[in-house]
Design an enzyme around this catalytic site. Structure first.
Site, PDB file in Angstrom:
ATOM      1  N   SER A 200      37.630  47.400  36.529  1.00  0.00           N
ATOM      2  CA  SER A 200      37.450  48.665  35.626  1.00  0.00           C
ATOM      3  C   SER A 200      38.873  49.497  35.390  1.00  0.00           C
ATOM      4  O   SER A 200      39.550  49.174  36.337  1.00  0.00           O
ATOM      5  CB  SER A 200      36.396  49.480  36.344  1.00  0.00           C
ATOM      6  OG  SER A 200      36.417  50.802  35.774  1.00  0.00           O
TER       7      SER A 200
ATOM      8  N   TYR B 259      35.712  53.785  44.852  1.00  0.00           N
ATOM      9  CA  TYR B 259      35.542  52.993  43.691  1.00  0.00           C
ATOM     10  C   TYR B 259      36.751  52.408  43.231  1.00  0.00           C
ATOM     11  O   TYR B 259      36.725  51.203  42.985  1.00  0.00           O
ATOM     12  CB  TYR B 259      34.869  53.767  42.598  1.00  0.00           C
ATOM     13  CG  TYR B 259      34.489  52.987  41.345  1.00  0.00           C
ATOM     14  CD1 TYR B 259      33.555  52.038  41.426  1.00  0.00           C
ATOM     15  CD2 TYR B 259      35.203  53.384  40.187  1.00  0.00           C
ATOM     16  CE1 TYR B 259      33.393  51.139  40.167  1.00  0.00           C
ATOM     17  CE2 TYR B 259      34.816  52.601  39.189  1.00  0.00           C
ATOM     18  CZ  TYR B 259      33.941  51.628  39.100  1.00  0.00           C
ATOM     19  OH  TYR B 259      33.797  50.957  38.195  1.00  0.00           O
TER      20      TYR B 259
END
Length: 320
Positions: free
Chosen positions: A158, A184
């Site tokens: 990502s 994350y």
């Protein structure tokens, strides 16, 4: 200094869809595994591979949900696996060995994003454990099958990797305060570095590895976010409908899955690997000067990838 992170002039772009990149691709006789293949981008990925002729296996923790999503899709089989449980991963890989002698594609699409702090059975921070360690274990367990077919392994990272590199001194947030976004970002950096290290080990056997940024798409991955956090992404209009603007990274799921499928199938990537891709091309290194496009230097550094691989071997007691 030369770098593999150099765009190759792909004919596709941010607006390209799965139909665009898969036009003319025939996967008859190929076998693919797609984690997270029953929701969001993973679901589109699994369906598209099957439509191109591949036999697709989707391992899922939530069997009821997976069966409901894939029951009518020809060429897709659902199996059981929990990425947070090493024994479950090993059992799935053993069943795969009974099903097939080779595997041409592994797409590591499952994941968790910005959750409250949780830990796996070994005490490791949950986002790192699920997004990285689970897929590391799975890839190692499937290695004989991947090696047998010179497979491509695609890990869904990502642009969130730009939030944080890996804190090798405190990966599990034992000493620093837990921040769900830093955790994350760390896990997504791990996905990118994993592709670098895996490709270095697999290239001699024809196994090539890639990581991808699919785009910003509101899928069930955002289930841990509040309405205020979702609004902060400016990804919905006043009526709550998703804004589609590929130039800003705001994509449909068909556009979001395109880069994974391009990495998994494109002839343009023959002889290449160990790179982070976005918008259906190899991404340049991000300098932080103009936009968030591209890959952070810390997420494509060979030395850091080797450090992560060594740590992963130590934490899982697994290797190739």
């Amino acid at each position: 200094m030369t770098t593999a992170q150099t765009p190759i002039g792909s004919p596709f772009n941010a607006a390209s869809t799965v139909d665009d990149v898969m036009q003319g691709v025939d996967l008859t006789g190929r076998v693919a595994v797609v984690t997270g293949g029953y929701s969001g981008i993973g679901l589109v990925t699994a369906k598209t591979l099957a439509a191109a002729g591949a036999r697709v296996i989707v391992p899922a923790r939530d069997q009821e949900r997976a069966q409901a999503a894939l029951a009518s899709v020809a060429g897709v089989e659902v199996d059981t696996m929990d990425l947070s449980e090493p024994a479950s991963i090993a059992a799935f890989a053993a069943r795969m060995g009974e099903r097939t002698s080779s595997l041409s594609t592994l797409i590591n699409s499952a994941g968790v994003m910005a959750s409250a702090l949780f830990r796996d059975a070994d005490g490791h921070e949950g986002q790192f454990a699920t997004n990285h360690l689970g897929h590391y274990r799975l890839t190692c367990a499937l290695w004989p099958l991947l090696k047998a077919d010179g497979a491509r392994v695609v890990s869904v990272s990502s642009r969130g990797h730009q939030i944080a590199g890996i804190d090798f001194d405190d990966i599990d947030f034992r000493r620093r305060p837990y921040d769900k976004w830093v955790a994350y970002g760390q896990s997504k950096t791990a996905n990118a570095l994993f592709a670098v290290a895996l490709d270095a080990r697999g290239a001699a056997d024809g196994v090539r590895a890639f990581s991808v940024h699919p785009g910003q798409i509101l899928t069930p991955l955002a289930r841990h976010l509040s309405a205020e956090e979702v609004a902060g992404f400016d990804a919905q209009d006043a009526e709550g409908r998703p804004i589609i603007d590929p130039s800003r990274g705001l994509k449909t799921v068909d556009q979001g899955a395109a880069t994974s499928l391009w990495c998994a199938t494109s002839a343009a990537l023959e002889g290449r690997g160990g790179v982070y891709c976005e918008d259906c091309d190899i991404a340049p290194i991000n300098t932080g000067e103009q936009s968030r496009k591209g890959v952070a230097a810390w997420a494509c550094d060979p030395a850091l990838s080797e450090r992560l691989w060594t740590l992963s071997e130590d934490l899982t007691k697994l290797g190739l």
